[in-house]
Design an enzyme around this catalytic site. Structure first.
Site, mmCIF file in Angstrom:
data_model
loop_
_atom_site.group_PDB
_atom_site.id
_atom_site.type_symbol
_atom_site.label_atom_id
_atom_site.label_comp_id
_atom_site.label_asym_id
_atom_site.label_seq_id
_atom_site.Cartn_x
_atom_site.Cartn_y
_atom_site.Cartn_z
ATOM 1 N N LYS A 198 0.868 -1.124 0.082
ATOM 2 C CA LYS A 198 -0.116 -0.014 0.017
ATOM 3 C C LYS A 198 0.760 1.352 0.112
ATOM 4 C CE LYS A 198 -1.578 1.596 4.190
ATOM 5 N NZ LYS A 198 -1.212 2.854 4.464
ATOM 6 N N ASN A 199 1.901 1.339 0.902
ATOM 7 C CA ASN A 199 2.562 2.432 1.188
ATOM 8 C C ASN A 199 3.688 2.623 0.050
ATOM 9 O OD1 ASN A 199 1.018 3.020 3.269
ATOM 10 N ND2 ASN A 199 2.668 2.460 4.917
ATOM 11 N N ARG A 234 -4.424 10.431 5.018
ATOM 12 C CA ARG A 234 -3.068 11.235 5.131
ATOM 13 C C ARG A 234 -2.362 11.054 3.836
ATOM 14 N NH1 ARG A 234 -0.108 14.067 8.649
ATOM 15 N NH2 ARG A 234 2.122 14.028 7.936
ATOM 16 N N CYS A 272 -4.183 12.577 13.803
ATOM 17 C CA CYS A 272 -4.479 11.148 13.461
ATOM 18 C C CYS A 272 -4.364 10.370 14.873
ATOM 19 C CB CYS A 272 -3.358 10.715 12.726
ATOM 20 S SG CYS A 272 -2.961 9.009 12.577
ATOM 21 N N ARG A 329 1.051 14.638 13.553
ATOM 22 C CA ARG A 329 1.666 14.300 12.209
ATOM 23 C C ARG A 329 1.780 15.544 11.538
ATOM 24 N NH1 ARG A 329 -0.494 8.923 9.583
ATOM 25 N NH2 ARG A 329 1.444 8.881 8.653
ATOM 26 N N PRO A 330 2.742 16.178 11.693
ATOM 27 C CA PRO A 330 2.904 17.816 11.013
ATOM 28 C C PRO A 330 3.396 17.440 9.545
ATOM 29 C CG PRO A 330 4.872 17.209 12.319
ATOM 30 C CD PRO A 330 3.923 15.983 12.542
ATOM 31 N N ILE A 331 3.170 18.589 8.846
ATOM 32 C CA ILE A 331 3.875 18.430 7.547
ATOM 33 C C ILE A 331 4.736 19.628 7.232
ATOM 34 C CG2 ILE A 331 1.586 17.382 6.573
ATOM 35 C CD1 ILE A 331 1.093 20.283 5.429
ATOM 36 N N ASP A 332 5.477 19.805 8.175
ATOM 37 C CA ASP A 332 6.449 21.062 7.900
ATOM 38 C C ASP A 332 7.566 20.577 6.858
ATOM 39 O OD1 ASP A 332 6.803 19.376 10.033
ATOM 40 O OD2 ASP A 332 8.822 20.384 10.501
ATOM 41 N N LEU A 333 8.036 19.390 7.137
ATOM 42 C CA LEU A 333 8.973 18.688 6.059
ATOM 43 C C LEU A 333 8.590 18.716 4.682
ATOM 44 C CD1 LEU A 333 10.630 15.958 8.405
ATOM 45 C CD2 LEU A 333 11.403 18.258 8.024
ATOM 46 N N ASP A 364 5.527 0.481 11.774
ATOM 47 C CA ASP A 364 4.259 -0.067 11.526
ATOM 48 C C ASP A 364 4.118 -1.604 11.849
ATOM 49 O OD1 ASP A 364 3.487 2.449 10.254
ATOM 50 O OD2 ASP A 364 3.788 1.825 8.353
ATOM 51 N N ILE A 406 9.474 6.712 16.464
ATOM 52 C CA ILE A 406 8.906 7.597 15.207
ATOM 53 C C ILE A 406 7.749 8.391 15.594
ATOM 54 C CG2 ILE A 406 8.111 7.539 12.943
ATOM 55 C CD1 ILE A 406 10.454 5.316 12.683
ATOM 56 N N ARG A 419 -8.441 -0.355 5.154
ATOM 57 C CA ARG A 419 -7.565 0.562 4.406
ATOM 58 C C ARG A 419 -6.103 -0.090 4.025
ATOM 59 N NH1 ARG A 419 -6.032 4.307 8.303
ATOM 60 N NH2 ARG A 419 -4.733 4.848 6.605
HETATM 61 C C1 EPZ Z 1 4.469 6.875 6.086
HETATM 62 O O1 EPZ Z 1 3.911 8.104 6.696
HETATM 63 C C2 EPZ Z 1 3.608 5.545 6.262
HETATM 64 N N1 EPZ Z 1 2.609 6.122 5.317
HETATM 65 C C3 EPZ Z 1 3.216 5.212 7.797
HETATM 66 O O2 EPZ Z 1 2.518 4.050 7.568
HETATM 67 C C4 EPZ Z 1 4.500 4.991 8.297
HETATM 68 O O3 EPZ Z 1 4.042 4.756 9.867
HETATM 69 C C5 EPZ Z 1 5.407 6.192 8.447
HETATM 70 O O4 EPZ Z 1 5.887 6.321 6.914
HETATM 71 C C6 EPZ Z 1 6.822 5.913 9.200
HETATM 72 O O5 EPZ Z 1 7.381 4.862 8.476
HETATM 73 C C7 EPZ Z 1 2.469 6.047 4.042
HETATM 74 O O6 EPZ Z 1 3.713 5.751 3.537
HETATM 75 C C8 EPZ Z 1 1.522 6.258 3.405
HETATM 76 P P1 EPZ Z 1 6.886 10.041 8.165
HETATM 77 P P2 EPZ Z 1 4.441 9.637 6.482
HETATM 78 O O7 EPZ Z 1 6.691 11.315 7.557
HETATM 79 O O8 EPZ Z 1 5.515 9.626 5.534
HETATM 80 C C9 EPZ Z 1 7.502 13.294 11.552
HETATM 81 C C10 EPZ Z 1 0.460 2.772 7.977
HETATM 82 O O9 EPZ Z 1 0.025 2.400 9.013
HETATM 83 N N2 EPZ Z 1 7.024 14.240 10.483
HETATM 84 O O10 EPZ Z 1 7.859 9.043 7.496
HETATM 85 O O11 EPZ Z 1 3.284 10.480 6.786
HETATM 86 C C11 EPZ Z 1 6.194 12.544 11.836
HETATM 87 O O12 EPZ Z 1 5.519 13.287 12.846
HETATM 88 C C12 EPZ Z 1 0.977 4.341 7.939
HETATM 89 O O13 EPZ Z 1 0.411 2.246 6.972
HETATM 90 C C13 EPZ Z 1 7.458 15.630 10.780
HETATM 91 O O14 EPZ Z 1 8.068 16.018 11.883
HETATM 92 O O15 EPZ Z 1 5.466 9.427 7.984
HETATM 93 C C14 EPZ Z 1 7.092 11.211 12.407
HETATM 94 O O16 EPZ Z 1 7.560 11.338 13.807
HETATM 95 C C15 EPZ Z 1 0.935 4.910 9.173
HETATM 96 N N3 EPZ Z 1 7.136 16.672 9.516
HETATM 97 C C16 EPZ Z 1 8.350 11.148 11.550
HETATM 98 O O17 EPZ Z 1 8.562 12.513 11.029
HETATM 99 C C17 EPZ Z 1 6.777 16.218 8.768
HETATM 100 O O18 EPZ Z 1 6.507 17.030 7.836
HETATM 101 C C18 EPZ Z 1 8.179 10.116 10.565
HETATM 102 O O19 EPZ Z 1 6.970 10.371 9.708
HETATM 103 C C19 EPZ Z 1 6.472 14.985 8.182
HETATM 104 C C20 EPZ Z 1 6.864 13.786 9.496
#
Ligand code: EPZ
Length: 421
Positions: free
Chosen positions: A22-23, A92, A116, A121-125, A307, A329, A399
């Site tokens: 999926k991911n 998301r 969530c 789960r911020p999106i700043d990055l 996960d 994480i 999902r």
């Molecule tokens: C992906 O989410 C996966 N989703 C998640 O799987 C998975 O848990 C996660 O990666 C970590 O491996 C998909 O691929 C669709 P991240 P993603 O950005 O990319 C922080 C599932 O159950 N962060 O790698 O959204 C964040 O809060 C889902 O299938 C920021 O600080 O995760 C976390 O602590 C749930 N700012 C860390 O980084 C940002 O802008 C890693 O999150 C983005 C993230």
């Protein structure tokens, strides 16, 4: 709404075929929006999140055709650039259309994804990555409005408090493929799903170097063409069935699974005493002796995946001794603890670590699923428990796990779906 009912204490054995990831699939579908030409994606799992992504495409006037596990995307001439709240709020991962829309249309409006149950789960990055390419970004009325008139390559460090970000890397990499100049992403995520996305982008004609490392280099091109691609197998689904074999003292062969994507998981579970051996096109997981408790820390790849943190916790609840499971994480991703304790587990939370004292047996109970992987953990606990477990709110499972009850039933589990009264 449906619930899943499980009659526990049955040993699982046989072969299960692992579905497409999926991911990996979600960003790959989004990447198809970077071209005007047709792309064909194979090994696509039949899941609600994929259906949501296709709704976003239809909303953009992009033609999609689904034939079993094959999706054809025909983006020719699409002009729209908006992903609405109604769709983004249910998934998301819809945020990963932001990079492709911005690069292709030079303008995008994507609803801000909500909070969530697994924590903030911020999106700043994501925004930092796109701004480094020259995008002008503002947030208005709950929408991210990105203007890409002056896009060009740039250098960006994408590390946050909790390490690299999978989808921020994906968004930045996708956008960078179509902008003039060279982009360097430092501290890029290197999860297999990011590598699979890069592989698909390169098939489309993108120029990407070092995409398996934490420093990805992208040289923009003026256009990308359509491509065909088969998505990698789902390592999280494979890890979940690995734990299903362990928790039911079973013997499961996983077909179409890549052990090289699960090195940390195999390391930890082998350490606990599980037998995991390679077979052609997969691996076999056998319970051969009493398992030992484990210390597990969820970390970015190649560390133990967040996960699978909830699922390994279920296994440790019935493993004699004390296990410590730490989440690096999503430090708040522990909602499953209270539900596992309702089933007789003995888990205490200390900061971002769960201290799990193994009990002799769990007992079936009605439990509430909170997110996708927590739901899987409850199903695993139900498979091991004495008596009947009713897992409520299983839309989360739909999902992310293709044909879950069918696959478990084929392995000898007694699992079925019922309508909630
Ligand atoms: C992906 O989410 C996966 N989703 C998640 O799987 C998975 O848990 C996660 O990666 C970590 O491996 C998909 O691929 C669709 P991240 P993603 O950005 O990319 C922080 C599932 O159950 N962060 O790698 O959204 C964040 O809060 C889902 O299938 C920021 O600080 O995760 C976390 O602590 C749930 N700012 C860390 O980084 C940002 O802008 C890693 O999150 C983005 C993230």
């Amino acid at each position: 709404m449906d619930k899943l009912v499980i009659e526990g204490s049955r040993r699982l054995e046989g072969t299960v075929t692992i579905s497409g990831a999926k991911n990996a699939c979600l960003p790959i579908l989004a990447a198809a929006l970077l071209s005007d030409e047709k792309s064909v994606i194979r090994n696509v799992p039949s899941l609600k999140d994929i259906a949501t992504m296709l709704k976003i495409f239809k909303n953009l006037d992009v033609k999609v055709h689904q034939d079993g596990g094959t999706i054809t995307i025909e983006p020719k001439g699409y002009k729209k650039h908006m992903a609405p709240y109604e769709l983004v709020s249910t998934m998301r991962a819809s945020i990963c259309v932001l990079g492709p829309l911005l690069a292709k249309q030079r303008y995008a409006e994507v609803s801000f994804p909500g909070g969530c149950v697994i924590g903030a789960r911020p999106i700043d990055l994501h925004l930092k990555g796109l701004k480094s390419l020259g995008a002008k970004i503002k947030v208005e009325k709950g929408y991210i409005i990105a203007d890409g008139k002056n896009l060009r390559g740039g250098n960006v460090y994408l590390g946050g408090h909790f390490g690299s970000s999978v989808l921020a890397t994906a968004n930045t990499m996708m956008a960078a493929t179509l902008v003039k100049g060279v982009t360097v992403i430092e501290n890029a995520a290197c999860e297999p799903e990011v590598v699979d996305l890069a592989t698909f982008l390169m098939k489309m004609g993108a120029k990407i170097k070092d995409h398996t490392t934490h420093r990805i280099i992208i040289e923009g091109v003026t256009r990308l063409h359509g491509a065909e691609h088969a998505v990698i197998p789902d390592r999280i689904e494979a890890g979940t069935y690995t734990i299903a074999s362990a928790i039911t003292k079973g013997d499961i062969t996983l077909k179409n699974a890549k052990p090289e994507h699960l090195v940390a998981v195999i390391d930890r579970l082998t350490e606990a005493g599980l037998s995991i051996t390679k077979v052609p096109n997969g691996f076999r997981v056998r319970y051969v002796k009493k398992l030992k408790p484990l210390d597990v820390t969820a970390l970015p790849y190649p560390g133990f995946p967040t996960d699978l943190q909830a699922q390994v916790m279920s296994l440790m609840t019935v493993t004699d001794g004390i296990s410590i499971i730490t989440e690096k994480i999503y430090p708040e991703r522990f909602i499953h603890i209270s539900e596992l304790n309702r089933m007789g587990a003995d888990i205490q939370l200390e900061g971002a670590s769960a201290i799990v004292k193994g009990v002799k047996a769990l007992s079936g109970a009605p439990v509430m699923a909170s997110d996708l992987r927590a739901s899987a953990a409850l199903v695993l606990a139900g498979l091991a428990a004495k008596g009947r477990t009713d897992v409520h709110r299983i839309y989360h499972l739909d999902r992310g796990y293709e044909k879950l009850e069918e696959k478990l039933t084929k392995l000898g589990g007694k699992v079925w779906r019922e309508k909630e009264k």
